[in-house]
Scaffold this motif. Sequence first.
Motif, PDB file in Angstrom:
ATOM      1  N   SER A  55       0.797  -1.235   0.000  1.00  0.00           N
ATOM      2  CA  SER A  55       0.000   0.000   0.000  1.00  0.00           C
ATOM      3  C   SER A  55       0.825   1.278   0.000  1.00  0.00           C
ATOM      4  CB  SER A  55      -0.966   0.006   1.184  1.00  0.00           C
ATOM      5  OG  SER A  55      -1.921  -1.000   1.018  1.00  0.00           O
ATOM      6  N   PRO A  56       1.843   1.426   0.876  1.00  0.00           N
ATOM      7  CA  PRO A  56       2.609   2.681   0.843  1.00  0.00           C
ATOM      8  C   PRO A  56       3.326   2.890  -0.491  1.00  0.00           C
ATOM      9  CG  PRO A  56       3.057   1.462   2.868  1.00  0.00           C
ATOM     10  CD  PRO A  56       2.261   0.564   1.983  1.00  0.00           C
ATOM     11  N   THR A  57       3.818   1.818  -1.083  1.00  0.00           N
ATOM     12  CA  THR A  57       4.494   1.922  -2.379  1.00  0.00           C
ATOM     13  C   THR A  57       3.492   2.320  -3.456  1.00  0.00           C
ATOM     14  OG1 THR A  57       6.129   0.266  -1.728  1.00  0.00           O
ATOM     15  CG2 THR A  57       5.860   0.675  -4.097  1.00  0.00           C
ATOM     16  N   LEU A  58       2.335   1.675  -3.463  1.00  0.00           N
ATOM     17  CA  LEU A  58       1.310   2.008  -4.445  1.00  0.00           C
ATOM     18  C   LEU A  58       0.866   3.460  -4.304  1.00  0.00           C
ATOM     19  CD1 LEU A  58      -0.579   1.278  -6.733  1.00  0.00           C
ATOM     20  CD2 LEU A  58      -2.197   0.410  -5.025  1.00  0.00           C
ATOM     21  N   ARG A  59       0.666   3.892  -3.089  1.00  0.00           N
ATOM     22  CA  ARG A  59       0.256   5.280  -2.860  1.00  0.00           C
ATOM     23  C   ARG A  59       1.291   6.240  -3.446  1.00  0.00           C
ATOM     24  NH1 ARG A  59      -1.882   4.630   1.611  1.00  0.00           N
ATOM     25  NH2 ARG A  59      -0.013   4.381   2.864  1.00  0.00           N
ATOM     26  N   ARG A  60       2.575   5.947  -3.226  1.00  0.00           N
ATOM     27  CA  ARG A  60       3.641   6.807  -3.744  1.00  0.00           C
ATOM     28  C   ARG A  60       3.689   6.756  -5.282  1.00  0.00           C
ATOM     29  NH1 ARG A  60       5.798  11.364  -3.236  1.00  0.00           N
ATOM     30  NH2 ARG A  60       8.022  11.463  -3.630  1.00  0.00           N
ATOM     31  N   LEU A  61       3.554   5.575  -5.840  1.00  0.00           N
ATOM     32  CA  LEU A  61       3.550   5.445  -7.303  1.00  0.00           C
ATOM     33  C   LEU A  61       2.409   6.241  -7.928  1.00  0.00           C
ATOM     34  CD1 LEU A  61       4.348   1.637  -7.672  1.00  0.00           C
ATOM     35  CD2 LEU A  61       5.864   3.542  -8.243  1.00  0.00           C
ATOM     36  N   ARG A  62       1.259   6.201  -7.285  1.00  0.00           N
ATOM     37  CA  ARG A  62       0.111   6.960  -7.793  1.00  0.00           C
ATOM     38  C   ARG A  62       0.338   8.467  -7.638  1.00  0.00           C
ATOM     39  NH1 ARG A  62      -4.199   5.882  -4.676  1.00  0.00           N
ATOM     40  NH2 ARG A  62      -5.487   7.109  -6.069  1.00  0.00           N
ATOM     41  N   GLU A  63       0.883   8.893  -6.505  1.00  0.00           N
ATOM     42  CA  GLU A  63       1.167  10.319  -6.287  1.00  0.00           C
ATOM     43  C   GLU A  63       2.104  10.865  -7.357  1.00  0.00           C
ATOM     44  OE1 GLU A  63       2.916  10.434  -2.400  1.00  0.00           O
ATOM     45  OE2 GLU A  63       0.980  10.268  -1.370  1.00  0.00           O
ATOM     46  N   LEU A  64       3.071  10.040  -7.751  1.00  0.00           N
ATOM     47  CA  LEU A  64       4.071  10.460  -8.737  1.00  0.00           C
ATOM     48  C   LEU A  64       3.592  10.316 -10.178  1.00  0.00           C
ATOM     49  CD1 LEU A  64       7.151   8.821  -7.008  1.00  0.00           C
ATOM     50  CD2 LEU A  64       6.740  11.297  -7.263  1.00  0.00           C
ATOM     51  N   GLY A  65       2.446   9.668 -10.378  1.00  0.00           N
ATOM     52  CA  GLY A  65       1.938   9.450 -11.726  1.00  0.00           C
ATOM     53  C   GLY A  65       2.621   8.298 -12.436  1.00  0.00           C
ATOM     54  N   LEU A  66       3.320   7.437 -11.680  1.00  0.00           N
ATOM     55  CA  LEU A  66       4.002   6.294 -12.269  1.00  0.00           C
ATOM     56  C   LEU A  66       3.050   5.115 -12.455  1.00  0.00           C
ATOM     57  CD1 LEU A  66       7.347   6.550 -10.267  1.00  0.00           C
ATOM     58  CD2 LEU A  66       6.846   7.420 -12.562  1.00  0.00           C
ATOM     59  N   VAL A  67       1.972   5.115 -11.702  1.00  0.00           N
ATOM     60  CA  VAL A  67       0.848   4.191 -11.867  1.00  0.00           C
ATOM     61  C   VAL A  67      -0.402   5.055 -11.821  1.00  0.00           C
ATOM     62  CG1 VAL A  67      -0.473   2.323 -10.781  1.00  0.00           C
ATOM     63  CG2 VAL A  67       2.008   2.186 -10.855  1.00  0.00           C
ATOM     64  N   VAL A  68      -1.335   4.834 -12.722  1.00  0.00           N
ATOM     65  CA  VAL A  68      -2.543   5.659 -12.769  1.00  0.00           C
ATOM     66  C   VAL A  68      -3.792   4.808 -12.578  1.00  0.00           C
ATOM     67  CG1 VAL A  68      -1.519   7.465 -14.206  1.00  0.00           C
ATOM     68  CG2 VAL A  68      -2.705   5.560 -15.291  1.00  0.00           C
TER      69      VAL A  68
END
Length: 140
Positions: A55-68
Amino acid sequence: MSGVERHDSGALTQLAVQALPSYARTIVEAPEGEFIVDSVARRRGESLPHHTIHSPTLRRLRELGLVVTVERRRTANHHWYRVLRVPPHVRARAKEIVDDRRRRSKCGCGHTGIRNLGDGQYTCCNDDCDVRVSREEVER
């Protein structure tokens, strides 16, 4: 649809560019196209590929736009989950990073990273790999 994020311009923020090497392997390992990370949705019959991202990794990836987020869906018992994807430009850059690391692998096995065994020997960081190299080989 509400909750949809858009970071598809092909341009990455400077922060995303700086963070991408840390997440490159996770991004490359994500399924092509749409996928889910929610195990409840998978158990409830969602047919999209499932990928495990903490979850923390996914949240960061989404914040950065690396996963949408492509969309938000709901199971029959009203459990919300996200359908995700890695933008093509992000996947391409992450693949370049991972491939470059493999080319520069000190172990020669193609995996990235080495672990110091403390006796002048090093081993691959991939737990499934038993390649060992000497300090001299690493320093070349």
